[in-house]
Design a protein around this motif. Structure first.
Motif, PDB file in Angstrom:
ATOM      1  N   TYR A 341       0.853  -1.186   0.000  1.00  0.00           N
ATOM      2  CA  TYR A 341       0.000   0.000   0.000  1.00  0.00           C
ATOM      3  C   TYR A 341       0.884   1.229   0.000  1.00  0.00           C
ATOM      4  O   TYR A 341       1.754   1.354   0.864  1.00  0.00           O
ATOM      5  N   THR A 359      -7.027  -6.489  -2.005  1.00  0.00           N
ATOM      6  CA  THR A 359      -5.910  -6.234  -2.914  1.00  0.00           C
ATOM      7  C   THR A 359      -6.183  -6.834  -4.291  1.00  0.00           C
ATOM      8  O   THR A 359      -6.930  -7.799  -4.420  1.00  0.00           O
ATOM      9  N   GLU A 363      -1.714  -5.726  -4.167  1.00  0.00           N
ATOM     10  CA  GLU A 363      -1.588  -4.302  -3.862  1.00  0.00           C
ATOM     11  C   GLU A 363      -2.963  -3.682  -3.616  1.00  0.00           C
ATOM     12  O   GLU A 363      -3.923  -3.946  -4.350  1.00  0.00           O
ATOM     13  N   LEU A 366      -4.765   2.710  -5.353  1.00  0.00           N
ATOM     14  CA  LEU A 366      -4.319   2.987  -6.717  1.00  0.00           C
ATOM     15  C   LEU A 366      -2.799   3.036  -6.762  1.00  0.00           C
ATOM     16  O   LEU A 366      -2.188   3.896  -6.138  1.00  0.00           O
ATOM     17  N   PRO A 367      -2.164   2.106  -7.488  1.00  0.00           N
ATOM     18  CA  PRO A 367      -0.698   2.107  -7.538  1.00  0.00           C
ATOM     19  C   PRO A 367      -0.170   3.334  -8.300  1.00  0.00           C
ATOM     20  O   PRO A 367      -0.872   3.903  -9.125  1.00  0.00           O
ATOM     21  N   LEU A 371      -0.521  -1.126 -13.785  1.00  0.00           N
ATOM     22  CA  LEU A 371      -0.445  -2.587 -13.712  1.00  0.00           C
ATOM     23  C   LEU A 371       0.287  -3.134 -14.926  1.00  0.00           C
ATOM     24  O   LEU A 371       1.055  -4.088 -14.829  1.00  0.00           O
ATOM     25  N   HIS A 440     -11.504  -1.794 -11.679  1.00  0.00           N
ATOM     26  CA  HIS A 440     -11.782  -1.817 -10.238  1.00  0.00           C
ATOM     27  C   HIS A 440     -13.059  -2.578  -9.947  1.00  0.00           C
ATOM     28  O   HIS A 440     -13.833  -2.881 -10.847  1.00  0.00           O
ATOM     29  N   LYS A 452      -8.695  -1.485  -6.672  1.00  0.00           N
ATOM     30  CA  LYS A 452      -8.606  -0.713  -7.906  1.00  0.00           C
ATOM     31  C   LYS A 452      -7.171  -0.675  -8.398  1.00  0.00           C
ATOM     32  O   LYS A 452      -6.222  -0.673  -7.617  1.00  0.00           O
ATOM     33  N   THR A 453      -7.033  -0.650  -9.711  1.00  0.00           N
ATOM     34  CA  THR A 453      -5.725  -0.472 -10.309  1.00  0.00           C
ATOM     35  C   THR A 453      -5.924   0.175 -11.677  1.00  0.00           C
ATOM     36  O   THR A 453      -7.049   0.534 -12.005  1.00  0.00           O
ATOM     37  N   TRP A 454      -4.852   0.355 -12.419  1.00  0.00           N
ATOM     38  CA  TRP A 454      -4.990   1.034 -13.713  1.00  0.00           C
ATOM     39  C   TRP A 454      -3.928   0.541 -14.685  1.00  0.00           C
ATOM     40  O   TRP A 454      -2.946  -0.080 -14.298  1.00  0.00           O
TER      41      TRP A 454
END
Ligand code: C2O
Ligand code: CU
Length: 458
Positions: A341, A359, A363, A366-367, A371, A440, A452-454
């Motif tokens: 995190y 996760t 993770e 939002l990284p 990704l 997400h 959530k990620t992107w």
């Protein structure tokens, strides 16, 4: 469907109907003013409910336009919090996607933002706040978009049906807080008042009448299994995208943010009724009932043909495609020990202290880095694995994906898919929309608690 109860889940309340102001899009701008308002959400025996809505209503103004139109919508923020609007399921330019921190700055109180959209696809879509959405959508910041086909099917009526779930107190006010740990670590914020809001309510129906119903689940977290009695019909589109093959209508289960267009023929006879039923385990609750009076025609019409396809690429093969694992972990009764995190590895206890419970690929939140990054036109396969004890409504921005099925076959185009505990399913798409896109969980409590990620295209 043994036990049918003529009541909604809030004792004494009946389902209500709200007819939103109707906005026909044209070349001029549509104003969406996000502001507090009070509406008669429950029935006349209950006080009005304080909500946040676009132009003072919930749902917000229904935006109707024709496929191929370009429309401009001006968001004006009269809330006490920053906000933004996301056009759920529309394949828009990245800078118009409405995601604070990714595609724009959040719109501060008193400020405005102009969204310009090219409507490439016809179908049933919706718009909603994408800032603090677990709270802002729960308070009512959403509306429906109907993009009409130039060759719309022949029906007697075309009706939008919004399904929502509210957590209200005894005086019909929205319960706070929005982020309690129990909700976030389980199935999300589930309410006690479920209702269906029709944009126009038929006083009655007639035998052999044909209707198109556009169902939209706008609940923040509630999965909605529904069915209709006294009709026979087909699902003709999901998430705005026409199905190549119509599905016979049975129990229709819509996760948060999912839509389905159905075409139904009234089969009940004169003096009979048509029921809209919400299924909760073995119980059925009547959300609405319509009396059938007279006949619209002496015989049923022939089965409808599929809607014309939208101009989106259809997969033929995933040979040589890049695969991206997307593993869901965490939550109550999960076995997550630790997660990344904000760049640090934290124990489950420390994650929970940060309000982070779920996760994706280890993770939470939002990284900083995407990704993955992909060149334009590559085919990507998400290997979704739900290693949690709860269902998740996984939503991808920017385009639709299709489930990868055996023998080089593919499911319908979807923007949100319900993945049950323990399921492992693959979804593929052609990365043809450049920009930074989110993926997400659309159970908004899960999203705010980490899921959530992107990724970046082009
Ligand atoms: Cu309907 Cu990222 O959301
Ligand atoms: Cu989830």
């Amino acid at each position: 469907m043994r036990n049918i109860h003529r009541r909604t889940l809030l004792k004494g309340a009946v389902a209500t109907v709200i007819m939103p102001a109707f906005t026909r899009a044209s070349t001029s701008e549509i104003l969406l003013r996000a502001k507090p308002a009070s509406v008669q959400l429950v029935d006349a025996d209950h006080p009005q409910t304080q909500i946040w809505g676009y132009n003072g209503g919930v749902p917000g103004p229904q935006i109707r336009a024709v496929q191929g139109d370009q429309i401009a919508l001006r968001l004006s923020n009269d809330l006490v919090q920053p906000t933004s609007v996301h056009w759920h399921g529309l394949r828009v330019k990245n800078s118009m996607d409405g995601v604070p921190g990714i595609t724009q700055k959040a719109v501060l109180t008193g400020e405005e933002f102009l969204y310009q959209l090219n409507l490439r696809d016809a179908g049933t879509f919706w718009y909603h706040s994408h800032n603090r959405s677990a709270e802002q959508v729960a308070r009512g910041l959403y509306g429906v978009m109907v993009i009409v086909e130039p060759d719309a099917p022949d029906v007697d009526r075309d009706i939008v049906v919004v399904l929502d779930d509210w957590r209200l107190d005894e005086v019909a006010q929205i319960s706070e807080p929005f982020g309690n740990l129990h909700d976030h670590s389980h199935a999300g914020r589930l309410g006690n008042f479920i209702h269906a809001m029709f944009d126009s309510l038929p006083a009655q129906m007639a035998t052999n009448e044909r209707l198109r119903l556009r169902f939209v689940n706008t609940a923040t977290d509630r999965i909605m299994p529904i069915s209709l009695r006294g009709v026979s019909g087909w699902v003709v589109a999901r998430d705005g995208m026409p199905l190549k093959k119509l599905e016979p209508l049975g129990i229709l289960t819509l996760g948060p943010a999912e839509r389905a267009d159905v075409i139904i023929d009234v089969t009940a006879e004169h003096d009979g009724e048509v029921l809209l039923i919400f299924h909760d385990r073995n119980q059925g609750y009547v959300l609405n009932d319509f009396r059938v009076s007279g006949a619209a025609a002496t015989v049923r019409r022939p089965k409808p043909t599929p809607l014309s396809p939208n101009p989106i690429e259809t997969l033929v093969s995933v040979a040589g495609a890049r695969t991206i694992p997307l593993r869901m972990q965490g939550g109550a009764m999960g076995d997550l020990q630790e997660g990344l995190y904000k760049g640090k590895m934290l124990s489950m206890r420390d994650l929970v202290d940060q309000g982070q419970i779920w996760t994706l690929n280890g993770e939470a939140g939002l990284p900083v880095e995407p990704l993955f990054e992909t060149p334009l036109h590559a085919t990507i396969v998400f290997e979704m694995r739900n290693d949690t004890a709860f269902a998740h409504a996984m939503h991808m921005h920017g385009t639709h994906f299709q489930e990868v099925l055996p023998n080089d076959t593919f499911g319908p185009h979807k923007d949100t898919v319900l993945i049950q505990p323990g399921e492992a399913r693959d979804f593929a798409f052609v990365a043809d929309n450049p920009g930074k896109w989110l993926i997400h969980c659309h159970m908004l409590s899960h999203q705010s608690a980490g899921m959530k990620t992107w990724f970046r295209v082009g």
